[in-house]
Design a protein around this motif. Sequence first.
Motif, short mmCIF file in Angstrom:
data_model
loop_
_atom_site.label_atom_id
_atom_site.label_comp_id
_atom_site.label_asym_id
_atom_site.label_seq_id
_atom_site.Cartn_x
_atom_site.Cartn_y
_atom_site.Cartn_z
N ALA A 143 -8.04 6.09 13.57
CA ALA A 143 -9.02 5.53 12.63
C ALA A 143 -10.45 5.84 13.06
CB ALA A 143 -8.83 4.02 12.51
N ALA A 144 -10.69 5.82 14.38
CA ALA A 144 -12.03 6.06 14.90
C ALA A 144 -12.49 7.50 14.68
CB ALA A 144 -12.08 5.74 16.39
N ARG A 145 -11.55 8.38 14.37
CA ARG A 145 -11.89 9.79 14.19
C ARG A 145 -11.80 10.24 12.73
NH1 ARG A 145 -10.44 8.46 18.95
NH2 ARG A 145 -11.21 9.54 20.82
N LEU A 146 -11.72 9.27 11.84
CA LEU A 146 -11.69 9.58 10.41
C LEU A 146 -12.94 9.06 9.72
CD1 LEU A 146 -7.98 8.71 9.49
CD2 LEU A 146 -9.02 10.97 9.57
N MET A 206 4.80 -2.21 10.37
CA MET A 206 4.05 -0.98 10.11
C MET A 206 2.83 -1.27 9.23
SD MET A 206 3.99 2.35 10.55
CE MET A 206 3.97 3.99 9.81
N THR A 207 3.05 -1.99 8.14
CA THR A 207 1.96 -2.32 7.23
C THR A 207 0.90 -3.17 7.91
OG1 THR A 207 3.47 -2.21 5.34
CG2 THR A 207 1.39 -3.37 5.01
N GLN A 208 1.36 -4.16 8.67
CA GLN A 208 0.44 -5.04 9.38
C GLN A 208 -0.38 -4.27 10.41
OE1 GLN A 208 2.29 -8.44 11.21
NE2 GLN A 208 0.46 -9.02 12.36
N LEU A 209 0.28 -3.37 11.13
CA LEU A 209 -0.40 -2.60 12.16
C LEU A 209 -1.46 -1.68 11.56
CD1 LEU A 209 -0.28 -2.31 15.24
CD2 LEU A 209 1.39 -0.47 14.93
N LEU A 210 -1.13 -1.02 10.48
CA LEU A 210 -2.11 -0.15 9.81
C LEU A 210 -3.32 -0.96 9.34
CD1 LEU A 210 0.29 2.14 7.74
CD2 LEU A 210 -1.31 2.92 9.50
N THR A 211 -3.06 -2.15 8.82
CA THR A 211 -4.15 -3.02 8.37
C THR A 211 -5.05 -3.42 9.53
OG1 THR A 211 -2.76 -3.88 6.56
CG2 THR A 211 -4.71 -5.17 7.18
N GLU A 212 -4.43 -3.84 10.63
CA GLU A 212 -5.18 -4.26 11.81
C GLU A 212 -6.03 -3.13 12.38
OE1 GLU A 212 -2.28 -5.61 14.59
OE2 GLU A 212 -1.82 -7.45 13.48
N CYS A 213 -5.56 -1.90 12.21
CA CYS A 213 -6.24 -0.75 12.82
C CYS A 213 -7.27 -0.10 11.91
CB CYS A 213 -5.20 0.27 13.28
SG CYS A 213 -4.18 -0.32 14.65
N GLY A 214 -7.58 -0.73 10.78
CA GLY A 214 -8.68 -0.25 9.96
C GLY A 214 -8.29 0.54 8.73
N PHE A 215 -7.06 0.38 8.24
CA PHE A 215 -6.62 1.10 7.05
C PHE A 215 -6.33 0.13 5.91
CE2 PHE A 215 -5.60 3.88 10.61
CZ PHE A 215 -6.08 5.10 10.16
N SER A 216 -6.48 0.62 4.69
CA SER A 216 -6.20 -0.17 3.51
C SER A 216 -5.51 0.70 2.47
CB SER A 216 -7.49 -0.77 2.93
OG SER A 216 -8.39 0.26 2.57
N HIS A 217 -5.25 0.14 1.27
CA HIS A 217 -4.55 0.87 0.20
C HIS A 217 -3.21 1.42 0.72
CE1 HIS A 217 -8.81 0.87 -0.96
NE2 HIS A 217 -8.39 0.91 -2.21
N ILE A 218 -2.57 0.67 1.58
CA ILE A 218 -1.34 1.14 2.24
C ILE A 218 -0.20 1.14 1.22
CG2 ILE A 218 0.28 0.70 4.12
CD1 ILE A 218 -2.19 -0.87 5.43
N THR A 219 0.35 2.32 0.99
CA THR A 219 1.36 2.49 -0.04
C THR A 219 2.53 3.32 0.50
OG1 THR A 219 -0.39 2.51 -1.72
CG2 THR A 219 1.79 3.30 -2.39
#
Length: 235
Positions: A143-146, A206-219
């Motif tokens: 996430a830090a590199r996007l 997986m969904t929770q981890l992506l959210t915690e790490c700065g991602f959204s619109h997880i589909t």
Amino acid sequence: MNHNPSPMSWETADVHRYEQSIALKIPGYSHMHDLMERLLAASLADNNDSHLLVAGAGGGKELALLGSRHTGWVFTGVDPSQPMIQLAEKRVEEAGIASRVRLQPVTVEALPEDTLYDGATSMLMLHFLQGIEAKRAFLMSLAARLKPGAPLIIAAVNADLRSPAHQIMMQAWKDHMLSVGVHPEEWERFAASLGRESDPICSEEMTQLLTECGFSHITRYFGAFWVEGYYAIRN
């Protein structure tokens, strides 16, 4: 779940056997990658000179596919396994895209933080990271590199090994593999590796981890037995 198995060594693994068998093991393997490309293309339609980060680039499948379909895109591919990087180098040379690909035998965490990418992929590698903290550190580094708004396509084995459905799923997966020519010994190795050489998490984690790490619109865009693919956006 066991979070302390001995990690799989990609330095000594038969990478050619892995590359040849993985497409047989996962139903819809090629479709998962085709959909990956189409999601990235739709996300980056207004940016013909995108710079993409491919995490776990060993083997080169994603690079060859994306590079051949998008002649303006450039890529940085990282993979800590030297044998897998060598296989990727061969594949990008054969695809004629080597001039647009930079391959490095390092982890995402080792990349400079001042270079931000327009998008990223991580296909079938998250489950090899042992323990939730290692997975969190990887996704935070990614996430830090996007750039804000950049798409991430990530696929992994997401399994609840304690689920009552586990035995049924594994039996069905075994039937699939044997029906397409996977040797029974190869199946046994794969089945034994879950929770030992690999450390899958369930879909909810997986969904929770992506959210915690700065991602959204997880589909979730792909699913085949325990293999799932997700599309997400960097906040």
